[in-house]
Design a protein around this motif. Structure first.
Motif, PDB file in Angstrom:
ATOM      1  N   SER A 182       1.219  -4.451  -8.761  1.00  0.00           N
ATOM      2  CA  SER A 182       0.009  -4.877  -8.051  1.00  0.00           C
ATOM      3  C   SER A 182       0.263  -5.401  -6.642  1.00  0.00           C
ATOM      4  O   SER A 182      -0.683  -5.669  -5.908  1.00  0.00           O
ATOM      5  CB  SER A 182      -0.726  -5.959  -8.855  1.00  0.00           C
ATOM      6  OG  SER A 182       0.094  -7.095  -9.056  1.00  0.00           O
TER       7      SER A 182
ATOM      8  N   ASP B 132       0.066  -2.190  -1.923  1.00  0.00           N
ATOM      9  CA  ASP B 132      -1.280  -2.021  -1.369  1.00  0.00           C
ATOM     10  C   ASP B 132      -1.423  -0.627  -0.769  1.00  0.00           C
ATOM     11  O   ASP B 132      -0.708  -0.267   0.168  1.00  0.00           O
ATOM     12  CB  ASP B 132      -1.551  -3.068  -0.282  1.00  0.00           C
ATOM     13  CG  ASP B 132      -1.564  -4.481  -0.833  1.00  0.00           C
ATOM     14  OD1 ASP B 132      -2.128  -4.679  -1.925  1.00  0.00           O
ATOM     15  OD2 ASP B 132      -1.009  -5.388  -0.187  1.00  0.00           O
TER      16      ASP B 132
ATOM     17  N   THR C 190      -5.057   4.628  -5.017  1.00  0.00           N
ATOM     18  CA  THR C 190      -4.910   3.682  -6.133  1.00  0.00           C
ATOM     19  C   THR C 190      -5.779   4.076  -7.328  1.00  0.00           C
ATOM     20  O   THR C 190      -5.454   3.740  -8.469  1.00  0.00           O
ATOM     21  CB  THR C 190      -5.247   2.244  -5.698  1.00  0.00           C
ATOM     22  OG1 THR C 190      -6.560   2.207  -5.116  1.00  0.00           O
ATOM     23  CG2 THR C 190      -4.243   1.741  -4.668  1.00  0.00           C
TER      24      THR C 190
ATOM     25  N   VAL D 184      -1.451   0.964 -12.336  1.00  0.00           N
ATOM     26  CA  VAL D 184      -1.001  -0.249 -11.661  1.00  0.00           C
ATOM     27  C   VAL D 184      -0.641  -1.320 -12.689  1.00  0.00           C
ATOM     28  O   VAL D 184      -1.441  -1.653 -13.566  1.00  0.00           O
ATOM     29  CB  VAL D 184      -2.081  -0.794 -10.703  1.00  0.00           C
ATOM     30  CG1 VAL D 184      -1.591  -2.063  -9.997  1.00  0.00           C
ATOM     31  CG2 VAL D 184      -2.459   0.267  -9.673  1.00  0.00           C
TER      32      VAL D 184
ATOM     33  N   GLY E  55       3.076   0.699  -0.032  1.00  0.00           N
ATOM     34  CA  GLY E  55       1.904   1.550  -0.212  1.00  0.00           C
ATOM     35  C   GLY E  55       2.021   2.909   0.449  1.00  0.00           C
ATOM     36  O   GLY E  55       1.618   3.918  -0.141  1.00  0.00           O
TER      37      GLY E  55
END
Length: 283
Positions: free
Chosen positions: A9, A12, A18, A23, A120
């Protein structure tokens, strides 16, 4: 077999990615109360609590069993998986995923050596490669060869949370506040390090723009911007001042609220940029 991207988590990424990821939440603790990051505690609520709390929250790594539960479901569904975690220098989450993966030959674990939007952009790139048909082992090796090309740069708006975390003294924080000092940080070899400082938001934004110019952006790969706090006002100000970097070069500028690990030490008002370096960067 299809390849599923799994993240923790703290990674990002843009919502369009996502929504396809699995996750695994870390635990965020405010005093004696524990929350499941992104499940029972949203980013917005996290920052609201951060700004009113007298003590800093703590984060705890995801345990191996949490990863193993997801791995089993994917195995039963006939899927393979690439796990991309926050830097192993910042959290034990990578080790938890590695332990869990020992019983699942359909899983590979990659230490992003980064955090937040830095992790990310690597996860988004992994999804792109998987969509193009790259195999499991090839993809894992490819990501490990590309992760050091990721550049994460951020400027903080306050020194108060670094003081609360014991990273700087009260005297340094007070002097920095009087002088309106904005620290600029980056990630190197998996650790967050200080890159420089500037007086005032405009000079700090210029410093970020200068550092991006030194690296150069590979616009063919994912680019992400981010902010800390409940408002993206500082980020919008930065985007306006750096628009020459983006106009005509990206179809859509994706912006994300940054994770609890970054927010805890940065405090509100922070601005961050993550991208893959280009070989055309200035010397």
């Amino acid at each position: 077999m299809s390849i599923r991207i799994i993240t923790d988590s703290t990674v990002d990424a843009d919502a369009s990615y996502t929504s396809r990821f699995s996750v695994v939440p870390l635990t965020v603790s405010f005093g004696e109360t524990d929350y499941s990051d992104g499940v029972t505690l949203s980013k917005q609520d996290f920052y609201k609590m951060l700004e009113t709390s007298s003590v800093l929250p703590k984060t705890s790594q995801a345990p191996p069993d949490t990863f193993a539960q997801i791995f089993k479901k994917l195995r039963d569904a006939g899927e393979e998986a690439i796990v991309i975690t926050v830097s192993s220098r910042l959290s034990g989450t990578f080790q938890s995923a590695l332990i869990a993966a020992q019983d699942f030959p359909n899983v590979r674990v990659v230490d992003s050596r980064n955090v937040s939007i830095g992790s990310g952009v690597l996860a988004e790139y992994a999804q792109q490669c998987a969509d193009q048909g790259m195999g499991l082992d090839e993809l894992a090796q490819h990501l490990m060869s590309k992760r050091d090309e990721v550049c994460l740069l951020a400027r903080l708006d306050t020194l108060e949370y670094l003081k609360k975390g014991g990273r700087i003294s009260s005297t340094t924080a007070f002097a920095g506040g009087v002088l309106n000092i904005k620290p600029v940080v980056t990630v190197k070899d998996g650790d967050v390090i200080f890159l420089g400082k500037a007086r005032g938001s405009k000079k700090a934004n210029n410093f970020l723009i200068e550092q991006i110019g030194l690296s150069g952006i590979d616009y063919e790969k994912p680019v992400l911007l981010g902010y800390t706090g409940t408002s993206d006002e500082m980020l919008r100000e930065y985007i306006e001042e750096s628009r020459d970097l983006w106009e005509g070069k990206v179809d859509r500028l994706c912006c994300e609220q940054l994770c609890s690990v970054i927010g805890t030490h940065a405090g509100p008002g922070g601005v961050a940029v993550a991208f893959f370096r280009s070989s055309a960067g200035r010397a």
